[in-house]
Design a protein around this motif. Structure first.
Motif, PDB file in Angstrom:
ATOM      1  N   LEU A   1       0.824  -1.208   0.000  1.00  0.00           N
ATOM      2  CA  LEU A   1       0.000   0.000   0.000  1.00  0.00           C
ATOM      3  C   LEU A   1       0.861   1.262   0.000  1.00  0.00           C
ATOM      4  O   LEU A   1       0.528   2.256  -0.662  1.00  0.00           O
ATOM      5  CB  LEU A   1      -0.948  -0.013   1.191  1.00  0.00           C
ATOM      6  CG  LEU A   1      -2.021  -1.115   1.145  1.00  0.00           C
ATOM      7  CD1 LEU A   1      -2.787  -1.162   2.456  1.00  0.00           C
ATOM      8  CD2 LEU A   1      -2.954  -0.911  -0.033  1.00  0.00           C
ATOM      9  N   ALA A   2       1.977   1.227   0.720  1.00  0.00           N
ATOM     10  CA  ALA A   2       2.896   2.371   0.719  1.00  0.00           C
ATOM     11  C   ALA A   2       3.482   2.566  -0.680  1.00  0.00           C
ATOM     12  O   ALA A   2       3.635   3.704  -1.145  1.00  0.00           O
ATOM     13  CB  ALA A   2       4.005   2.162   1.740  1.00  0.00           C
ATOM     14  N   GLY A   3       3.789   1.467  -1.354  1.00  0.00           N
ATOM     15  CA  GLY A   3       4.305   1.548  -2.723  1.00  0.00           C
ATOM     16  C   GLY A   3       3.307   2.181  -3.672  1.00  0.00           C
ATOM     17  O   GLY A   3       3.658   3.018  -4.514  1.00  0.00           O
ATOM     18  N   VAL A   4       2.039   1.807  -3.530  1.00  0.00           N
ATOM     19  CA  VAL A   4       0.990   2.412  -4.355  1.00  0.00           C
ATOM     20  C   VAL A   4       0.898   3.906  -4.043  1.00  0.00           C
ATOM     21  O   VAL A   4       0.759   4.733  -4.947  1.00  0.00           O
ATOM     22  CB  VAL A   4      -0.365   1.699  -4.127  1.00  0.00           C
ATOM     23  CG1 VAL A   4      -1.494   2.447  -4.808  1.00  0.00           C
ATOM     24  CG2 VAL A   4      -0.307   0.265  -4.635  1.00  0.00           C
TER      25      VAL A   4
ATOM     26  N   ALA B   1       1.554   7.098  -6.614  1.00  0.00           N
ATOM     27  CA  ALA B   1       0.591   8.192  -6.787  1.00  0.00           C
ATOM     28  C   ALA B   1       1.246   9.539  -6.454  1.00  0.00           C
ATOM     29  O   ALA B   1       1.005  10.530  -7.152  1.00  0.00           O
ATOM     30  CB  ALA B   1      -0.634   7.959  -5.913  1.00  0.00           C
ATOM     31  N   ALA B   2       2.067   9.581  -5.418  1.00  0.00           N
ATOM     32  CA  ALA B   2       2.735  10.827  -5.034  1.00  0.00           C
ATOM     33  C   ALA B   2       3.699  11.301  -6.126  1.00  0.00           C
ATOM     34  O   ALA B   2       3.885  12.499  -6.324  1.00  0.00           O
ATOM     35  CB  ALA B   2       3.475  10.640  -3.715  1.00  0.00           C
ATOM     36  N   LEU B   3       4.299  10.347  -6.821  1.00  0.00           N
ATOM     37  CA  LEU B   3       5.218  10.699  -7.915  1.00  0.00           C
ATOM     38  C   LEU B   3       4.490  10.914  -9.239  1.00  0.00           C
ATOM     39  O   LEU B   3       5.125  11.089 -10.283  1.00  0.00           O
ATOM     40  CB  LEU B   3       6.265   9.587  -8.082  1.00  0.00           C
ATOM     41  CG  LEU B   3       7.223   9.396  -6.908  1.00  0.00           C
ATOM     42  CD1 LEU B   3       8.116   8.176  -7.139  1.00  0.00           C
ATOM     43  CD2 LEU B   3       8.049  10.645  -6.683  1.00  0.00           C
ATOM     44  N   ASP B   4       3.164  10.875  -9.211  1.00  0.00           N
ATOM     45  CA  ASP B   4       2.325  11.050 -10.406  1.00  0.00           C
ATOM     46  C   ASP B   4       2.576   9.993 -11.474  1.00  0.00           C
ATOM     47  O   ASP B   4       2.379  10.243 -12.662  1.00  0.00           O
ATOM     48  CB  ASP B   4       2.488  12.452 -11.004  1.00  0.00           C
ATOM     49  CG  ASP B   4       1.791  13.507 -10.177  1.00  0.00           C
ATOM     50  OD1 ASP B   4       0.776  13.161  -9.530  1.00  0.00           O
ATOM     51  OD2 ASP B   4       2.249  14.662 -10.185  1.00  0.00           O
ATOM     52  N   LEU B   5       3.016   8.818 -11.054  1.00  0.00           N
ATOM     53  CA  LEU B   5       3.165   7.715 -12.007  1.00  0.00           C
ATOM     54  C   LEU B   5       1.822   7.022 -12.239  1.00  0.00           C
ATOM     55  O   LEU B   5       1.612   6.424 -13.293  1.00  0.00           O
ATOM     56  CB  LEU B   5       4.211   6.723 -11.521  1.00  0.00           C
ATOM     57  CG  LEU B   5       5.625   7.288 -11.418  1.00  0.00           C
ATOM     58  CD1 LEU B   5       6.569   6.279 -10.799  1.00  0.00           C
ATOM     59  CD2 LEU B   5       6.126   7.710 -12.793  1.00  0.00           C
TER      60      LEU B   5
ATOM     61  N   PRO C   1      -7.042   8.573  -8.043  1.00  0.00           N
ATOM     62  CA  PRO C   1      -8.227   7.697  -8.010  1.00  0.00           C
ATOM     63  C   PRO C   1      -7.877   6.228  -8.253  1.00  0.00           C
ATOM     64  O   PRO C   1      -8.443   5.331  -7.623  1.00  0.00           O
ATOM     65  CB  PRO C   1      -9.109   8.248  -9.135  1.00  0.00           C
ATOM     66  CG  PRO C   1      -8.699   9.677  -9.265  1.00  0.00           C
ATOM     67  CD  PRO C   1      -7.214   9.677  -8.978  1.00  0.00           C
ATOM     68  N   LEU C   2      -6.914   5.971  -9.134  1.00  0.00           N
ATOM     69  CA  LEU C   2      -6.489   4.594  -9.388  1.00  0.00           C
ATOM     70  C   LEU C   2      -5.809   4.014  -8.153  1.00  0.00           C
ATOM     71  O   LEU C   2      -6.053   2.856  -7.787  1.00  0.00           O
ATOM     72  CB  LEU C   2      -5.544   4.539 -10.592  1.00  0.00           C
ATOM     73  CG  LEU C   2      -4.992   3.160 -10.944  1.00  0.00           C
ATOM     74  CD1 LEU C   2      -6.119   2.191 -11.254  1.00  0.00           C
ATOM     75  CD2 LEU C   2      -4.026   3.259 -12.109  1.00  0.00           C
ATOM     76  N   ALA C   3      -4.970   4.796  -7.497  1.00  0.00           N
ATOM     77  CA  ALA C   3      -4.312   4.331  -6.272  1.00  0.00           C
ATOM     78  C   ALA C   3      -5.350   4.005  -5.204  1.00  0.00           C
ATOM     79  O   ALA C   3      -5.233   3.002  -4.488  1.00  0.00           O
ATOM     80  CB  ALA C   3      -3.339   5.393  -5.763  1.00  0.00           C
ATOM     81  N   LEU C   4      -6.386   4.825  -5.100  1.00  0.00           N
ATOM     82  CA  LEU C   4      -7.447   4.593  -4.128  1.00  0.00           C
ATOM     83  C   LEU C   4      -8.206   3.304  -4.444  1.00  0.00           C
ATOM     84  O   LEU C   4      -8.473   2.495  -3.554  1.00  0.00           O
ATOM     85  CB  LEU C   4      -8.399   5.792  -4.116  1.00  0.00           C
ATOM     86  CG  LEU C   4      -9.466   5.808  -3.051  1.00  0.00           C
ATOM     87  CD1 LEU C   4      -8.835   5.823  -1.658  1.00  0.00           C
ATOM     88  CD2 LEU C   4     -10.361   7.015  -3.230  1.00  0.00           C
ATOM     89  N   VAL C   5      -8.524   3.098  -5.704  1.00  0.00           N
ATOM     90  CA  VAL C   5      -9.224   1.869  -6.112  1.00  0.00           C
ATOM     91  C   VAL C   5      -8.364   0.645  -5.830  1.00  0.00           C
ATOM     92  O   VAL C   5      -8.859  -0.375  -5.330  1.00  0.00           O
ATOM     93  CB  VAL C   5      -9.619   1.942  -7.609  1.00  0.00           C
ATOM     94  CG1 VAL C   5     -10.064   0.594  -8.137  1.00  0.00           C
ATOM     95  CG2 VAL C   5     -10.708   2.983  -7.815  1.00  0.00           C
ATOM     96  N   ILE C   6      -7.078   0.723  -6.121  1.00  0.00           N
ATOM     97  CA  ILE C   6      -6.173  -0.399  -5.849  1.00  0.00           C
ATOM     98  C   ILE C   6      -6.125  -0.686  -4.352  1.00  0.00           C
ATOM     99  O   ILE C   6      -6.216  -1.838  -3.925  1.00  0.00           O
ATOM    100  CB  ILE C   6      -4.759  -0.111  -6.400  1.00  0.00           C
ATOM    101  CG1 ILE C   6      -4.775  -0.114  -7.930  1.00  0.00           C
ATOM    102  CG2 ILE C   6      -3.759  -1.146  -5.878  1.00  0.00           C
ATOM    103  CD1 ILE C   6      -3.493   0.371  -8.557  1.00  0.00           C
ATOM    104  N   GLY C   7      -5.989   0.353  -3.539  1.00  0.00           N
ATOM    105  CA  GLY C   7      -5.931   0.172  -2.088  1.00  0.00           C
ATOM    106  C   GLY C   7      -7.205  -0.414  -1.518  1.00  0.00           C
ATOM    107  O   GLY C   7      -7.174  -1.328  -0.693  1.00  0.00           O
TER     108      GLY C   7
END
Length: 84
Positions: free
Chosen positions: A39-42, A46-50, A54-60
């Motif tokens: 989860l930290a990796g996701v 997201a923080a690096l805009d890679l 919203p995608l990071a939230l859905v993955i988490g």
């Protein structure tokens, strides 16, 4: 059945597969370390805009739902074994 039955075994597996943090009277159950790292990796991606937030939230959320479902399945399996 005894407290050492299948249900107790399933509960032990679930509790052994989590991390409990206590701060005073507050008790917080966190996912296992490997899942926290995921989860930290996701979050870092997201923080690096890679990836988009919203995608990071859905993955988490999907990851947590899968973990929650796994625990529920283990509990139900333990209960079914006790009834058998």
């Amino acid at each position: 059945m005894s407290p050492q039955g299948p249900r107790a075994a399933a509960e032990r597996v679930i509790s052994d597969n989590s991390l409990t943090v206590r701060i005073g009277d507050l008790r917080l159950e966190l996912p296992p370390t490997d899942q926290l790292v995921f989860l930290a990796g996701v979050g870092v991606l997201a923080a690096l805009d890679l990836i988009e937030w919203p995608l990071a939230l859905v993955i988490g959320i999907g990851h947590e739902l899968a973990r929650s479902h796994h625990g529920k399945v283990l509990r139900e399996f333990g209960e079914a074994l006790e009834k058998a």
